[in-house]
Design a protein around this motif. Sequence first.
Motif, PDB file in Angstrom:
ATOM      1  N   ALA A  59       0.852  -1.195   0.000  1.00 55.77           N
ATOM      2  CA  ALA A  59       0.000   0.000   0.000  1.00 55.77           C
ATOM      3  C   ALA A  59       0.885   1.241   0.000  1.00 55.77           C
ATOM      4  N   LEU A  60       1.353   1.631  -1.180  1.00 62.39           N
ATOM      5  CA  LEU A  60       2.276   2.754  -1.275  1.00 62.39           C
ATOM      6  C   LEU A  60       1.606   4.077  -0.931  1.00 62.39           C
ATOM      7  N   GLY A  61       0.316   4.192  -1.178  1.00 62.36           N
ATOM      8  CA  GLY A  61      -0.390   5.422  -0.840  1.00 62.36           C
ATOM      9  C   GLY A  61      -0.433   5.646   0.667  1.00 62.36           C
ATOM     10  N   GLN A  62      -0.745   4.601   1.421  1.00 58.92           N
ATOM     11  CA  GLN A  62      -0.766   4.732   2.874  1.00 58.92           C
ATOM     12  C   GLN A  62       0.635   4.981   3.429  1.00 58.92           C
ATOM     13  N   ALA A  63       1.632   4.317   2.859  1.00 52.91           N
ATOM     14  CA  ALA A  63       3.006   4.556   3.301  1.00 52.91           C
ATOM     15  C   ALA A  63       3.426   5.999   3.049  1.00 52.91           C
ATOM     16  N   SER A  64       3.029   6.548   1.921  1.00 50.44           N
ATOM     17  CA  SER A  64       3.354   7.941   1.623  1.00 50.44           C
ATOM     18  C   SER A  64       2.646   8.886   2.583  1.00 50.44           C
ATOM     19  N   ALA A  65       1.422   8.550   2.957  1.00 49.26           N
ATOM     20  CA  ALA A  65       0.704   9.383   3.937  1.00 49.26           C
ATOM     21  C   ALA A  65       1.417   9.359   5.283  1.00 49.26           C
ATOM     22  N   ILE A  66       1.921   8.204   5.704  1.00 51.55           N
ATOM     23  CA  ILE A  66       2.677   8.125   6.957  1.00 51.55           C
ATOM     24  C   ILE A  66       3.936   8.971   6.870  1.00 51.55           C
ATOM     25  N   ALA A  67       4.598   8.942   5.711  1.00 52.60           N
ATOM     26  CA  ALA A  67       5.801   9.747   5.539  1.00 52.60           C
ATOM     27  C   ALA A  67       5.501  11.234   5.676  1.00 52.60           C
ATOM     28  N   TRP A  68       4.388  11.682   5.137  1.00 54.31           N
ATOM     29  CA  TRP A  68       4.050  13.102   5.251  1.00 54.31           C
ATOM     30  C   TRP A  68       3.603  13.466   6.664  1.00 54.31           C
ATOM     31  N   VAL A  69       2.995  12.531   7.383  1.00 54.62           N
ATOM     32  CA  VAL A  69       2.676  12.789   8.792  1.00 54.62           C
ATOM     33  C   VAL A  69       3.969  12.945   9.592  1.00 54.62           C
ATOM     34  N   MET A  70       4.948  12.108   9.308  1.00 50.68           N
ATOM     35  CA  MET A  70       6.245  12.242   9.975  1.00 50.68           C
ATOM     36  C   MET A  70       6.889  13.582   9.651  1.00 50.68           C
TER      37      MET A  70
END
Length: 344
Positions: free
Chosen positions: A304-315
């Motif tokens: 799930a690259l979309g969810q992983a990218s969202a986590i990266a932006w939250v970080m």
Amino acid sequence: MATSVRATGDGSAPPAAQAPGSGAGPRSPRQRPSGRSGWRSTLYRLDLKAVPYVFIAPFFLTFAAFGLFPLVYTGWLSLHRVELGGDAQWRGLGNYSALATSEFFWNALANTFTIGVISTVPQLLMALCLAHLLNYRLRGRGFFRVAILAPYATSIAAATLVFAQLFNTDYGLINTVLGWLGFDPVAWESSKWPAQIAISVIVTWRWTGYNALIYLAAMQAVPQDLYEAAALDGASRLRQFLSVTIPSIRPTILFTVVVSTIGATQLFGEPMLFGGSVGISGGSGNQFQTLSLLMYEKGWVTGALGQASAIAWVMLLLLLIIGGIQALVSRSHRSRNRRTKAGS
């Protein structure tokens, strides 16, 4: 009115006295050069104005390729549903709303916070004490400075694997020593708090010496007159440390706190290697899974690259908040110092 012209030795008029339009006088400085001189002037101007940009271009090209483009592309992915090998589907803020209702995300956020606190606070306190000891004249100061920096030079993989053996539940040295002291063995890998403490020990061991050298450099910049005045007032070394050293290096302390917090937010290698086969999920019960591990699991295990990218932006948002807090604290400290100087 007649104009008298002083003649030269052969009776002719000097060059300055010749008519301006005769063409025999010197060329005006504003006259545009032609031919080879013109090309040289053009090349000189290009060299003066363009070459500095050529020198700094590699940095901006590298930053654009490996810094700016991944950042923008990750932001684009966070707004889509992207699977490995599939097409991107627009989802808007759906990935972020899914994180807000995900217990795995909140668990990883809490683990990141707790591991960061129990690793950063002891680490910086120990670094302050070591720097204070090394700031005085000791025999072999150079050796001790190199020795405390040795853990930082050790690779994360080597250090974590060694500590994983030390904290092994069945045959680790830590449980063996606890058994000699009459305590029961501790499940360092399967229990939440023991696992987080073990990971924090690895982080503290590796980064304490690095921060100690930063504090030592700041302490050596403190004027000796302050220590002499404090000694004349009867202050002990502990009082000098608390009343002179700490206030003088407060900006450096704030810097190390922010940098250590950023490092704790991005913690990845230590928990993954410590957990072994279940390191990516942060243990069998996600007891020490950090945000970085969750991002890796979402992106490259579940796809799930979309969810992983969202986590990266939250970080990234968390890091920006930390940086903003640092800026506010620094500005408040500078304003207080200016008011103190103005009042005195």
